[in-house]
Write a protein that holds these residues in place. Structure first.
Motif: not given
Length: 235
Positions: A212-223
């Motif tokens: 939705n146009g927002d930047c969300i980080p990807i966590g190492r645990t969930y990558k």
């Protein structure tokens, strides 16, 4: 609140039953002396709150929580301190050590009352994502949230922001409490602070994704799990 007690100690069941009788707003539906027997009942009845022991035969309390697809609110009641961290990671409401005095019990159930009740429709499994919904407490009223309108959820300690297509809703309760209500086919945790609707992902790289146009980080645990999913969608 409709309550169930699951504990292999009859004395513990008696104490909790007496506590519930003293407390307005709570109804004991049934008690069980092992989690295996309670499993079908909890998954087919309208249960709002479970008082759950940990050390039990066949299925222990922590295993029981993980089995439930849509767990209700849970208050752990145990004689063992060492399971507290693992239990809290499962988003339980509170962790009570036996013997449980009434004043401590009252604090726990009041905490359960303050958290919004999220109960998916009983027909959710037969409906497409867009038809699923739940009600979110907002002030003195409860408003309908349609799952298909949700883009992502952002958690900050004991609060959660539900990002819809055109607005935000703020809710009390941690991220796991809300994110775990949704099907794993539709939503995925991508960071300790974020759940995203998979069909809302617009683009991604190795460190971030955009919803939705927002930047969300990807966590190492969930990558790894996220990249495995996205790789199946590549042309």
């Amino acid at each position: 609140m409709n309550c169930v007690i699951i504990d292999d100690e009859p004395l513990a069941i008696d104490i909790l039953t007496k506590h519930l009788k003293r407390t307005e707003g709570f109804k004991l539906l049934k008690s069980f002396q092992n989690a295996f027997e309670a499993l079908y009942y909890v998954q087919t009845q309208s249960v709002d709150l479970i008082f759950l022991d940990i050390q039990m035969p066949r299925i222990n309390g922590l295993q029981f929580i993980k089995i439930l697809k849509y767990p209700p609110k849970i208050i752990v009641t145990t004689a063992y301190k060492e399971f507290a961290l693992e239990a809290l990671e499962q988003s339980v409401v509170d962790y009570l050590l036996k013997p449980i005095p009434y004043d401590r019990f009252l604090l726990a159930v009041n905490k359960a009352l303050e958290l919004p009740l999220v109960r998916p429709s009983s027909q959710n499994e037969l409906q497409p994502r867009g038809r699923r919904y739940f009600f979110l407490k907002e002030g003195h009223t409860s408003i309908k949230i349609v799952e298909d309108d949700i883009c992502y959820l952002h958690g900050d300690r004991n609060y959660c922001t539900i990002h819809l297509q055109t607005e935000k809703k703020y809710a009390r309760g941690n991220l796991s409490h809300y994110g775990n209500q949704f099907s794993k086919e539709s939503f995925m945790r991508v960071h300790k602070s974020y759940f995203v609707a998979l069909d809302r992902i617009e683009k991604f790289d190795s460190e971030s994704l955009w919803v939705n146009g927002d930047c969300i980080p990807i966590g190492r645990t969930y990558k790894r799990a996220l990249m495995d999913f996205l790789s199946k969608k590549m042309l």
